[in-house]
Design a protein around this motif. Structure first.
Motif, PDB file in Angstrom:
ATOM      1  N   SER A 134     175.818 103.974  97.762  1.00  0.00           N
ATOM      2  CA  SER A 134     176.125 104.829  96.611  1.00  0.00           C
ATOM      3  C   SER A 134     176.666 103.992  95.449  1.00  0.00           C
ATOM      4  O   SER A 134     176.304 104.199  94.290  1.00  0.00           O
ATOM      5  CB  SER A 134     177.130 105.905  97.035  1.00  0.00           C
ATOM      6  N   ARG A 146     174.938 109.960  93.491  1.00  0.00           N
ATOM      7  CA  ARG A 146     175.068 111.272  94.135  1.00  0.00           C
ATOM      8  C   ARG A 146     173.884 111.565  95.056  1.00  0.00           C
ATOM      9  O   ARG A 146     174.005 112.374  95.970  1.00  0.00           O
ATOM     10  CB  ARG A 146     175.202 112.366  93.051  1.00  0.00           C
ATOM     11  N   TYR A 149     173.766 111.344  99.123  1.00  0.00           N
ATOM     12  CA  TYR A 149     174.237 112.412 100.016  1.00  0.00           C
ATOM     13  C   TYR A 149     173.468 113.711  99.770  1.00  0.00           C
ATOM     14  O   TYR A 149     172.991 113.965  98.667  1.00  0.00           O
ATOM     15  CB  TYR A 149     175.728 112.670  99.785  1.00  0.00           C
ATOM     16  N   VAL A 153     177.655 117.252  95.882  1.00  0.00           N
ATOM     17  CA  VAL A 153     178.185 115.882  95.871  1.00  0.00           C
ATOM     18  C   VAL A 153     178.978 115.652  94.589  1.00  0.00           C
ATOM     19  O   VAL A 153     178.592 116.103  93.514  1.00  0.00           O
ATOM     20  CB  VAL A 153     177.019 114.860  95.932  1.00  0.00           C
ATOM     21  N   THR A 163     180.990 111.025  96.577  1.00  0.00           N
ATOM     22  CA  THR A 163     181.450 111.519  97.885  1.00  0.00           C
ATOM     23  C   THR A 163     180.876 112.916  98.128  1.00  0.00           C
ATOM     24  O   THR A 163     180.776 113.725  97.205  1.00  0.00           O
ATOM     25  CB  THR A 163     182.995 111.623  97.964  1.00  0.00           C
ATOM     26  N   PRO A 164     180.486 113.196  99.381  1.00  0.00           N
ATOM     27  CA  PRO A 164     179.940 114.520  99.658  1.00  0.00           C
ATOM     28  C   PRO A 164     181.046 115.573  99.602  1.00  0.00           C
ATOM     29  O   PRO A 164     182.158 115.312 100.070  1.00  0.00           O
ATOM     30  CB  PRO A 164     179.382 114.384 101.071  1.00  0.00           C
ATOM     31  N   GLY A 318     170.500 114.080 102.362  1.00  0.00           N
ATOM     32  CA  GLY A 318     170.857 112.772 101.838  1.00  0.00           C
ATOM     33  C   GLY A 318     169.718 111.791 102.055  1.00  0.00           C
ATOM     34  O   GLY A 318     168.717 112.100 102.708  1.00  0.00           O
ATOM     35  N   ASP A 340     176.397 113.766 108.235  1.00  0.00           N
ATOM     36  CA  ASP A 340     175.984 114.519 107.049  1.00  0.00           C
ATOM     37  C   ASP A 340     175.320 115.794 107.518  1.00  0.00           C
ATOM     38  O   ASP A 340     174.253 115.767 108.120  1.00  0.00           O
ATOM     39  CB  ASP A 340     175.012 113.670 106.212  1.00  0.00           C
TER      40      ASP A 340
END
Ligand code: PMV
Length: 343
Positions: A134, A146, A149, A153, A163-164, A318, A340
């Motif tokens: 990322s 973004r 994920y 997000v 970050t999710p 993701g 995820d």
């Protein structure tokens, strides 16, 4: 026989509900505003990277068309960062396919750079984790951070990586993308941002307000509150576009069809349709709506004069790795992100 330095990956595009627009004075492509997006299936990129000792420069082929050295600069800059982590000095063949119609004029840099970083890091066997992929994707195109994920997000202001927040299933929304005009945008997002920051008297106001709008969007997503979300999503897009429109010379992405659609969505919401618009650096309008309402929204958009095409997209997963056998188009996905819920 030497092992092939070959990697493949896929990533979905994302559309920001709370927009980022503007670079931080700290540099390194850090963002001046926080953002929150929904990763979207149906708008995906598949990329393969193979490092090859016989090449004297990187070769990048996008949807079957080879890019010039200049056009490939951003891709080579990503590869340079990954090459720098190895003793290798090899150049690479990069082949990338967008599964969505490029004629739709939709931004492909988010899915493109997320897939590129993952495919190239796999080819070099770097074993990067999701925050690192990322981070590298963000350095190439901040929205790409973004796309690593699935679901909702966040990319906080000046954060090194996205970050999710929660899975797409938490609040099942979809988007109908109304294509008003196809083709490349007149002003790219990076130059547009720098220009608005330099010349719009409203730019600082946007930077000051963006965290508040982002918090409203975030709360509404977590609480599954569509009415609050709709107001905040539209406000974020309009605040961002205000900085563009009031820059000198003005960066006015809107066409007659864009304005037509904004009026139509405002009217329909008053009539009880759960729909909200958003726009990025271009004239096309994306309409957010609960998944069960998506077919109705898409049907309506098709009837609006000036709308050339409508794409319906749903929450996506993701980034993931792809098998190396057979054609890239048919390669199978391998889970890569642990834990995820959208993978
Ligand atoms: O990823 P970039 O640097 O090309 O910028 C994209 C910016 C917008 O799409 C307009 C907004 C966003 O947050 O995605």
């Amino acid at each position: 026989m030497k092992p092939r330095l070959h990697g493949r990956a896929t990533a979905c595009a994302n559309i920001a509900l709370a927009k980022y627009w503007g670079k931080s004075p700290l540099g390194n492509n850090l963002t001046a505003t926080p953002s929150l997006s929904l990763t979207l299936d149906g708008l995906t990129t598949r990329t393969e990277v193979e490092f090859d000792a016989s090449l004297s420069a990187d070769r990048v082929v996008l949807n079957g068309v080879e890019l010039s050295r200049e056009e490939a600069t951003r891709v080579s800059a990503v590869l340079d960062k990954l090459r720098a982590r190895t003793p290798l000095t090899l150049f690479a063949h990069v082949r990338s396919l967008n599964t969505f119609p490029t004629a739709a004029g939709l931004a492909s840099s988010a899915s493109g750079f997320a897939a590129l970083v993952l495919a190239a890091s796999k080819a070099l066997d770097l074993g990067l984790d999701a925050p690192e992929v990322s981070r590298l994707a963000r350095e190439a195109s901040a929205s790409a951070a973004r796309s690593v994920y699935g679901g909702y997000v966040e990319l906080e202001r000046e954060a090194v990586a996205a970050t999710p927040l929660c899975s797409g299933a938490h609040f099942p929304l979809g988007m109908a993308v109304a294509v008003v005009e196809a083709g490349p945008k007149p002003v790219g997002s990076t130059s547009g941002m720098l220009h608005t920051a330099r010349t719009s008297p409203y730019y600082q106001t946007w930077v000051a307000h963006a965290p508040d709008v982002y918090s409203r969007v975030k709360r509404a997503v977590l609480e599954r509150d569509f009415a609050t979300l709709a107001d905040a999503v539209e406000h974020s897009a309009l605040l961002m576009h205000s900085t563009m429109i009031t820059s000198q010379p003005s960066v006015l992405y809107w066409k007659a069809g864009t304005v037509e659609l904004l009026h139509a969505i405002v009217t329909r919401r008053k009539q009880g349709h759960p729909e909200a618009f958003t726009m990025d650096a271009g004239p096309n309008v994306k309409v957010l709506t609960p998944l069960e309402h998506l077919p109705q929204t898409a049907e309506f958009l098709r009837s609006v004069p000036g709308v050339r095409q409508v794409l319906s997209v749903t929450p996506g997963r993701g980034a993931s790795l792809l098998s190396l056998d057979g054609p890239l188009e048919q390669a199978h996905e391998h889970p890569w992100l642990e834990g995820d819920p959208d993978s």
